[in-house]
Design an enzyme around this catalytic site. Structure first.
Site, PDB file in Angstrom:
ATOM      1  CE  LYS A  54     117.538 -10.992  -0.466  1.00 46.63           C
ATOM      2  NZ  LYS A  54     117.517 -10.589   0.933  1.00 46.63           N
ATOM      3  CD  GLN A  98     119.082 -12.123   3.916  1.00 45.66           C
ATOM      4  OE1 GLN A  98     119.313 -11.601   2.823  1.00 45.66           O
ATOM      5  NE2 GLN A  98     117.863 -12.492   4.272  1.00 45.66           N
ATOM      6  CG  ASP A 121     116.394  -5.154   2.317  1.00 44.39           C
ATOM      7  OD1 ASP A 121     115.756  -5.609   1.353  1.00 44.39           O
ATOM      8  OD2 ASP A 121     117.069  -5.865   3.091  1.00 44.39           O
TER       9      ASP A 121
END
Ligand code: NAD
Length: 296
Positions: A54, A98, A121
């Site tokens: 990422k 994460q 997200d």
């Protein structure tokens, strides 16, 4: 029939080139460089790889990235304080924690702490709820990648039968909602579905996200169907494979995505998109051309 194979890497490359230009425009017209903060708690090896990918993708696209690593035993309060800091930072447009988190940390409390305006997200309940009404600001990245792949390949969605195999919160359910929003007729199957084939055979578009190698064999697929394989499985010999018997199903489908090189490269690409979109919203740009478009 032999299926055309979707080149997810090429689609991702093309989109990322477009996104680089969007970033340059934001910088030159508004003096704003999109910024993504990625928080990693602990030292899960797979998470470290995902996070590195990422950060690298951000660099290549001109997005500023900040990686925050906390030890595996960091208290939840420390993580929440970090999120509060990032929520308040005007240079940060996307905040991503994460997953998975260590067991002593309540995932839902953490996800709900992220500002809905920086929830790139798309896991905050506000954005999850928006999927129900078609007004989510940040669609979750993997289902968004599936939708973009279908759009890129000019697959008609409206009025088609879509069957999604897998009902998780991060892939199956949101994929189903997003394609239903595009006027498909959608069925969701899961591990307790009786006689999976009776559903999959109805699919004009079959999306498979179960995490079971070779779950979908040719007898379960309608001739001419579009098959999108989201699964990522590591075989005992180290090879990566999806959930679909690729060679068998490719002989019957009209269009198929491979693993690797299908949906995978799209997931990070859509994270870049969501981060840029967040920065654009901040300066008052609301692009509704892709059906997303809740004003900032
Ligand atoms: P999950 O384990 O949370 O959910 C799996 C779903 O599949 C569940 O709803 C389960 O009921 C269903 N399922 C399991 N076995 C089944 C069976 N035999 N028949 C029908 N349904 C069955 O997994 P997830 O997080 O949704 O991920 C699914 C797969 O997609 C995994 O292989 C994962 O690695 C992959 N994935 C890929 C990406 C990507 O970027 N390409 C992103 C996320 C997940």
């Amino acid at each position: 029939m032999t299926a055309r194979i979707i080149d997810g890497k090429a689609v991702a490359r093309k989109l990322r080139a477009e996104y680089r230009v969007r970033v340059q425009q934001l910088v030159s017209a508004h003096g704003v460089q999109p910024g993504l903060a990625v928080v990693l708690v602990g030292d899960n090896a797979a998470s470290q790889v995902y996070v590195r990918n990422k950060v690298r993708a951000c660099e290549e696209t001109g997005i500023r990235s900040e990686l925050i690593t906390l030890p595996a035993d960091a208290p939840e309060s420390r993580l929440l304080a970090e999120i509060d800091r990032l929520n308040a930072d005007p240079g940060t447009h996307g905040v991503l924690v994460q997953l998975p988190l260590p067991p002593h940390i309540a995932m839902r409390r953490v996800l709900e702490r992220i500002s809905v305006d920086k929830d790139v997200d798309g896991f905050h309940l506000y954005n999850v709820g928006g999927l129900m009404t078609g007004t989510t600001v940040f669609p979750p990245c993997t289902p968004f990648g599936v939708q973009k792949l279908l759009e890129h390949e000019k697959v008609q969605i409206a009025g088609r039968n879509v069957v999604v195999v897998g009902a998780s919160n991060i892939v199956g359910k949101p994929t189903a909602m997003m394609l239903m929003q595009r006027d498909a007729t959608v069925a969701i199957c899961h591990k307790l579905t009786r006689d999976l084939a009776q559903f999959t055979l109805l699919a004009d578009i079959l999306v498979v996200a179960a995490g079971v190698p070779n779950l979908i064999v040719p007898q379960m697929v309608r001739t001419g169907a579009v098959v999108i394989d989201v699964g990522i499985n590591r075989l005992p010999d180290g090879r990566i494979t999806g959930d679909v018997d690729f060679a068998g199903v490719a002989a019957k489908a009209s269009l198929i995505s491979p693993v690797p090189g299908g949906v995978g490269p799209m997931t990070v690409t859509m994270l870049l998109f969501n981060t840029i979109r967040s920065a654009e919203r901040r300066v008052g740009i609301v692009d509704v051309s892709d059906g997303l478009g809740v004003p900032a």
